[in-house]
Design a protein around this motif. Structure first.
Motif, PDB file in Angstrom:
ATOM      1  N   ASP A  27       4.175   9.275 -50.243  1.00 28.49           N
ATOM      2  CA  ASP A  27       6.272   8.505 -50.576  1.00 28.49           C
ATOM      3  C   ASP A  27       5.879   8.325 -51.870  1.00 28.49           C
ATOM      4  O   ASP A  27       7.574   8.436 -52.477  1.00 28.49           O
ATOM      5  CB  ASP A  27       5.834   7.726 -50.368  1.00 28.49           C
ATOM      6  N   ARG A  28       4.731   8.347 -52.925  1.00 25.72           N
ATOM      7  CA  ARG A  28       5.306   8.554 -54.095  1.00 25.72           C
ATOM      8  C   ARG A  28       6.118   6.962 -55.048  1.00 25.72           C
ATOM      9  O   ARG A  28       6.154   7.079 -55.550  1.00 25.72           O
ATOM     10  CB  ARG A  28       6.191   9.650 -55.542  1.00 25.72           C
TER      11      ARG A  28
ATOM     12  N   ALA B 187       7.860  17.244 -57.716  1.00 25.94           N
ATOM     13  CA  ALA B 187       8.015  16.305 -55.993  1.00 25.94           C
ATOM     14  C   ALA B 187       8.935  17.884 -55.779  1.00 25.94           C
ATOM     15  O   ALA B 187       7.522  17.758 -54.679  1.00 25.94           O
ATOM     16  CB  ALA B 187       9.880  16.196 -56.406  1.00 25.94           C
TER      17      ALA B 187
ATOM     18  N   THR C 223       9.687  15.300 -51.724  1.00 23.87           N
ATOM     19  CA  THR C 223       9.751  13.547 -52.173  1.00 23.87           C
ATOM     20  C   THR C 223       9.777  13.187 -53.696  1.00 23.87           C
ATOM     21  O   THR C 223       9.230  12.961 -54.695  1.00 23.87           O
ATOM     22  CB  THR C 223       8.444  12.386 -51.485  1.00 23.87           C
TER      23      THR C 223
END
Length: 348
Positions: free
Chosen positions: A96-97, A296, A303
């Motif tokens: 989810d970074r 991304a 994400t």
């Protein structure tokens, strides 16, 4: 003997008399060029010299006492450590970074989770740090890559090389369109040309990076649209600056994008490799935001795309505002000129 004074001798044929102030102009030009070269050196060298993990977010998981102890050891200027209850929670945070990677402590050794495509250099530093921690425990770490670069370009060389072409991709069409369609009458044509160029170039560059060099993954059209947005943010801003303030404003914008936007984009290193203030500034400029949006979309299924997309949209709006102001100013100038050109009414 004549009473008239003798005229001064004429300069030799083929030579011109030196212009007054030429020496001052030459000195000013040389000093200006020296300042530009020095600024370029500072802009490109300082981020490299001061490069390293700066509050890079990482995770730690394992037995509570050991995880808290490692958190206290690592948390500082380089790493911003968060303790997770399980390895699954840590890996979800990486995907989810929320973090760039993490360490999972286990009785049999240490598991390292990285996302190289998100933060290449910081991920490498995390792996090296994990080897050091594992050596103290007389074991070896096991590295798990959660977001790698594609197999055809495992080091991300093609992705990293896109920063400078992005800047030139915004500058060159603005200059060319201004030469082909000058003045207020050509302003709308220049605007349409900048939008169409961004779409054409975005799809072409994405196709080359994804299928030509194998440097990108993910959905092609989403990645291409994101790259087109980045090119539009640059080209429309340059078109607006040139229309409103001429080549002087264009030059200032080009200097900002070249001297700040390009070296601070973090395209090849990831934003956490730059000092905090420099990294934040770089992400607010079109090259850095374009790189983050491209990263991304290409490697994380979108994400983390919201913030850079919003920044680029703001730059597109800024370009439109500058173009609108230039158009209104040109319309007022035309009306004023037409009114002054009307003949005065004849006297009765």
């Amino acid at each position: 003997m004549s009473d008239h004074p003798t005229p001064p001798p004429a300069p030799p044929t083929g030579t011109e008399a030196p212009q007054p102030g030429a020496a001052r102009k030459l000195v000013a030009a040389l000093l200006g060029l020296t300042a530009v070269v020095t600024l370029m050196l500072c802009a490109f060298a300082l981020p490299s010299v001061n490069g390293g993990p700066h509050k890079a977010p990482i995770g730690v998981s394992g037995p509570q006492a050991a995880a808290r102890s490692l958190e206290k050891t690592l948390d500082g200027d380089e790493w911003d450590v968060t303790v997770y209850d399980s390895a699954e929670a840590l890996t979800s945070a990486v995907k989810d970074r929320e973090i760039i990677g993490g360490l999972v402590l286990a009785p049999e050794g240490i598991d390292v989770y990285t996302a190289t495509a998100g933060a290449p250099l910081a991920g490498g530093a995390l792996t090296a740090m994990a080897h050091s921690v594992a050596a103290e425990q007389q074991t070896k770490p096991t590295v798990h890559e959660l977001a790698p670069f594609p197999e055809d370009d495992p080091r991300g060389a093609g992705f990293s090389a896109a920063a400078l072409p992005l800047v030139f991709g915004g500058m060159i069409p603005a200059v060319l369109l201004a030469r082909l369609f000058p003045g207020r009458t050509g302003l709308r044509t220049r605007l349409a040309g900048a939008v169409l160029f961004s779409l054409f170039a975005g799809t072409a560059v994405t196709a080359f990076l994804q299928w030509g060099t194998g440097s990108l993954a993910g959905d092609y059209w989403i990645t291409a649209l994101g790259l087109s947005l980045g090119l539009a943010a640059l080209s429309m801003t340059f078109v607006g600056l040139e229309a409103l303030t001429g080549m002087a404003g264009f030059g200032v914008g080009a200097a900002v994008m070249m001297l700040l936007g390009n070296p601070l984009s973090g395209l090849g290193t990831g934003p956490y490799w730059l000092p905090g203030g420099w990294a934040a500034l770089g992400q607010l400029l079109p090259p850095g935001a374009s790189g983050s949006l491209l990263r991304a979309n290409a490697f994380f299924d979108g994400t983390g795309a919201g913030a850079p997309a919003l920044v680029l949209t703001a730059w597109v709006v800024l370009g439109l505002v500058l173009i609108l102001i230039a158009d209104r100013r040109g319309a007022r100038t035309v009306r004023t000129g037409a009114a002054s050109a009307e003949p005065a009414p004849a006297a009765a």
